[in-house]
Scaffold this active site. Structure first.
Site, PDB file in Angstrom:
ATOM      1  N   GLY A  10       0.823  -1.202   0.000  1.00  0.00           N
ATOM      2  CA  GLY A  10       0.000   0.000   0.000  1.00  0.00           C
ATOM      3  C   GLY A  10       0.858   1.253   0.000  1.00  0.00           C
ATOM      4  O   GLY A  10       2.051   1.220   0.296  1.00  0.00           O
ATOM      5  N   CYS A  11       0.226   2.368  -0.337  1.00  0.00           N
ATOM      6  CA  CYS A  11       0.970   3.624  -0.438  1.00  0.00           C
ATOM      7  C   CYS A  11       1.407   4.111   0.942  1.00  0.00           C
ATOM      8  O   CYS A  11       2.588   4.398   1.169  1.00  0.00           O
ATOM      9  CB  CYS A  11       0.123   4.677  -1.146  1.00  0.00           C
ATOM     10  SG  CYS A  11      -1.532   4.908  -0.472  1.00  0.00           S
TER      11      CYS A  11
END
Lengths: 346, 346, 346, 346
Positions: B149-150
């Protein structure tokens, strides 16, 4: 592999030149000139360059620089390049001047609009106006390239085919241009503070902006005659991007297809000019970070006018990108070498 | 030259994948999957791609796609990749999943935080968590890479060395993260309208954001034990960029130099992780458009805590760039091939 | 009708004071002090005031000013108010100082964090810290009101009830604050240019920001003991607004309702403090242009911490609005007179 | 004290009406109509109204509403007001329609540009075009006020004096207008997402925008003849603000002073129209949140054209503010009651 020096490397256009040249396989930057930051590491001025550039900033010594490089970019305020240039420098290196010093052929016009004395008028005739799509062949042989202004690049390429083909009456031409704020430079001025620009919009330099005579001169060559236009720049709360909306009266009854064919005649083989599909209006975001110019038009039968639109990234096609394109022409590289960047969205 | 297919090519992460892969010398995109835009020209969805991509959007048919390409990227909402994947597909292609489906090793944690049933739990063990700087060797041999994920990429890389070396007490870890709006995706929601986001700021998903267990799991491996953290994301009025500010109590009295040495131990040979100079705080703009992670820290003797900071471009290192980095590892390319983009400033 | 003078009328806080006082039925502005713009029309500095203010800017002469007005606002850099104030002035007018000169009771702490010598330490004890919701009664009788800092106002009001009631361990308190750019003032600095701030985000003053001891002192009174906190400010690309996200460990097992009751105990009769409904996170846009403080909280059972959130408009409740609120208390006006502005959205 | 009902209270213009009416001493809002949010608390849609408005949203029932209030505002898409209005309603209440239904006197022009059938053409003649500065006396006696469009208000007031006095040739008029994004409404559309609008700029509705015939009709009355103009709107990354830049050929040789005198003739007693000092270009930020229109002009002797510029807040003078101004006229209140808001800067 050629060697390049940049005078004015710490302005926004200079920083963009560094970004583009680092991505160019045939160029090495040897000199980061910046009078304001002498002896400071370049990456300390632009931390995006951390671990990518380890050099220090140097003085604006064009004579010393000419011995070390093949090409000099001057990304400095008007007046500086003209005051530094001389025959010895030109015997050693190519000069690509991003300032306005060699853009106008009439020194009186320059001095009237820029309010300064020109220090090297003897080179004005020789300098080539570096709008590559129009002056490609002359650029290849130049010693001094006058890199066009940001607004002018966008404005000229947006209107050029129709002026050249006589489809519009140039004396009716009105160009309403809007620019992001990087065009105003990196000087510490209250007017350019975030809080003054954000959530705000204004015209400026109305009827007096210096890009006006530059557009008039270049489109005048296309028209084969001189004329005056209205050019109004506006400041818009964004970093990058220029959008030009141009209005002119048509000289005859034309269809969409006919006008499209005229644009295609001039631009279909131009890598950097994209004539958009029918009814698609250019958006600055679609060219951001790239050297593209997106253009399109709309005919208004009610008023017999045509509305022409163009969008560029002012720091790329409007400054550093076009300078690299000119360098590619000067040194025989592929014209889009280092410039095949895909626009960044969003 | 390998062939790639993208499922979910018209989301922001998908669009960024296209931008990066067009710039990659060893990859050709063969499939632009987008259920919402089937048969529409890809450039009509993203006009920045005009004259750069001429293909049409295709359906999300992973089986058909597996016969045509070497690698499939799924840049889709959670659940889709797990519902489509099967042994036959995996026998033909590598899969890099940008969704959360294979990031968490405990299917119960996945189902609890994501509120959906996992459709392919049999592949969870096999999938490799594709945080390249930490799991490089496992990625090279994977069939399924779970692209992180970012927020998690930024958070983990910011804290990892100190957790790994036991310099901080992980149970005291608090991560306050701020993100630009592209992380919210391209869905038409009132909350993401320009006027709702601009000149505004808020926390969201407080104590419930799904990246929390992902950070906990990965940092738990580094710590050698499980623990809970606080993770709070915020929405900020900008397109790109994540900034993580992390707070933790130091386990012993350390100097700046000692902590710096720990960061250097893990990152000095990492191309994409830049440990900034002393007292220079990361700024998201300095990594924009690039795959870099800028990190730094500050010791607060008064509270015996350390403040760790990290910045990434959420669409690059936080999504598409890391996916390309994983692809490079999977296929034996240079790890930074196609990713040597210089950050764009301003 | 009282008369007011403003020293520092052309900074952002000064400009906001003018906006608010023009809207106040009991006050007339008699003096627009601005050393930088002496003799210039005030509206030429702030064209939003065209045809609303016709006065010229005056010098920073507090002695002369004291003869003409009932209240003086000093919206100037720290050090100026302390250097100008004297007994004669205080015998004639009330002084509301928007700078930090009289906020900290310990002159050594002031001199250590602000790195300047205090020129009027004899007035420190007397000055009242003008956080109206907490010190209302003392403010009414003050001669000098120390108007609180922007970050501090937001941070203190966000945490105050829980500190006061002992529900959190104050030594675990971590405040991560984010501010729009008007808080940085109207000085011409490169760091605050539009292009440097826009599409960018950073922490600054990490572990060293001057609002830290101010928060510690005031919350220390609430806790009945001294303690150290972590306070980290961030710069966000917007004009106005501060969002504080605060983390602390709970001292006992509490429910949502119990914590809500504590907030209500302190704030239910406070016009300017709005405790939002359950699970609604404060957004800066919801208070823009107004004197409101929106607060809320979330309990995280997993970590036994509570996350407290508060939002203000930094120029209103964080500066000029609170100054007017203090003036209202000093002169016996309705506390919200001139401050009933509805927040502007979008 | 009169009672007001709003149909379409949850759009941006509706929300702005609420903000302004809450600040109006003679009006009480009795009905918050919003088909999309029936029975939801109004403040849950606009949290800036928390603790300021406690009412719930109601249906769009104009008949029921007419029994309860003195004035109805319709801030709805075109077509709705015309479909609901009838004689019984008009016998009970005044109607101020913020949509386009009653702006154009020629129903064919309406149906051609708006592509819908007009459901109440019998009221078109009676309705008064509510541009207060021009039609003040007629508004006072109206039953239906057609509140002008945002672009049209700005465009007409910018050019009106010169058209009226015959100083410009109206057939040469070109209006290039730029608007913030709140003008696009609160609908959930991809085109209006933050990431699509931010750092972007475009023209739209080129040669086809519906405000064109409205400007032509109204300026046609001033000129005493019909003519066609070019009007091009642009979308700019800001919430509020419209800037119109208008170009026209002068009909005679005039000086700055002569043109200034013409503007003053029409506007010197108008509270809301501010003719700026010489060479000061209007900026949208200087009118933000207020009902002001800032105008100015520049003569270009080179082209014999004049450039006229005007700035408004599109939600105030371009929508809700002008509606309140019309209400004030209808009910005999001071024309600027509730509208003396000082513009907010920054």
């Amino acid at each position: 592999m050629i060697k390049a020096g940049i005078i004015g490397a710490t302005g926004y256009a200079g920083g963009e030149l560094v970004r583009l040249l680092l991505n160019h396989k045939d160029v090495e930057i040897k000199w980061y000139g910046s009078r304001s930051y002498i002896d400071k590491k370049y990456y300390e001025v632009y931390q995006n360059m951390f671990q990518l550039v380890d050099d220090k900033c140097m003085d604006d010594n064009m004579d010393a620089l000419a011995d070390q490089v093949d090409v000099i970019f001057t990304a400095t305020p008007q007046g500086l390049c003209a005051s530094l240039i001389n025959e010895e420098i030109l015997s050693k290196v190519k000069v690509i001047d991003l300032s306005a010093d060699f853009r106008l052929k009439d020194v009186k016009v320059y001095e009237e609009w820029y309010k300064i004395e020109h220090k090297a008028p003897q080179y004005i005739d020789e300098a080539v106006y570096g709008l590559c799509e129009i002056n490609r062949e002359q650029v290849k042989k130049a010693r001094i390239v006058a890199n066009p202004g940001c607004y002018t690049t966008c404005s000229i390429l947006t209107c050029y085919p129709l002026v050249k083909e006589g489809l519009i009456d140039p004396s009716t031409l009105i160009i309403d241009a809007k620019s992001g704020t990087s065009g105003a430079g990196r000087g510490a001025k209250i007017d350019n503070l975030f809080c003054e620009v954000n959530e705000n919009m204004k015209a400026y330099g109305v009827a007096t902006h210096r890009h006006t005579p530059e557009i008039e001169e270049q489109l005048g060559y296309a028209a084969g005659k001189q004329f005056c236009i209205n050019f109004t720049p506006h400041l818009v709360p964004m970093n990058r991007g220029i959008l030009a909306t141009a209005y002119a009266t048509l000289t005859k009854d034309v269809s969409y297809e006919e006008v499209k064919a005229v644009y295609d005649k001039y631009y279909k083989d131009e890598y950097f000019v994209r004539v958009l599909d029918k009814d698609v209006c250019p958006q600055t975001k679609w060219v951001e970070g790239s050297n593209f110019v997106d253009v399109n038009f709309k005919i208004d039968k009610r008023t017999n006018r045509i509305i022409m639109m163009g969008a560029i990234d002012n720091l790329v096609k409007g400054a550093a990108g076009q300078a690299v394109q000119n360098m590619n022409l000067l040194f025989g590289f592929e014209e889009n070498e280092g410039l095949k960047l895909v626009p960044m969205f969003p």
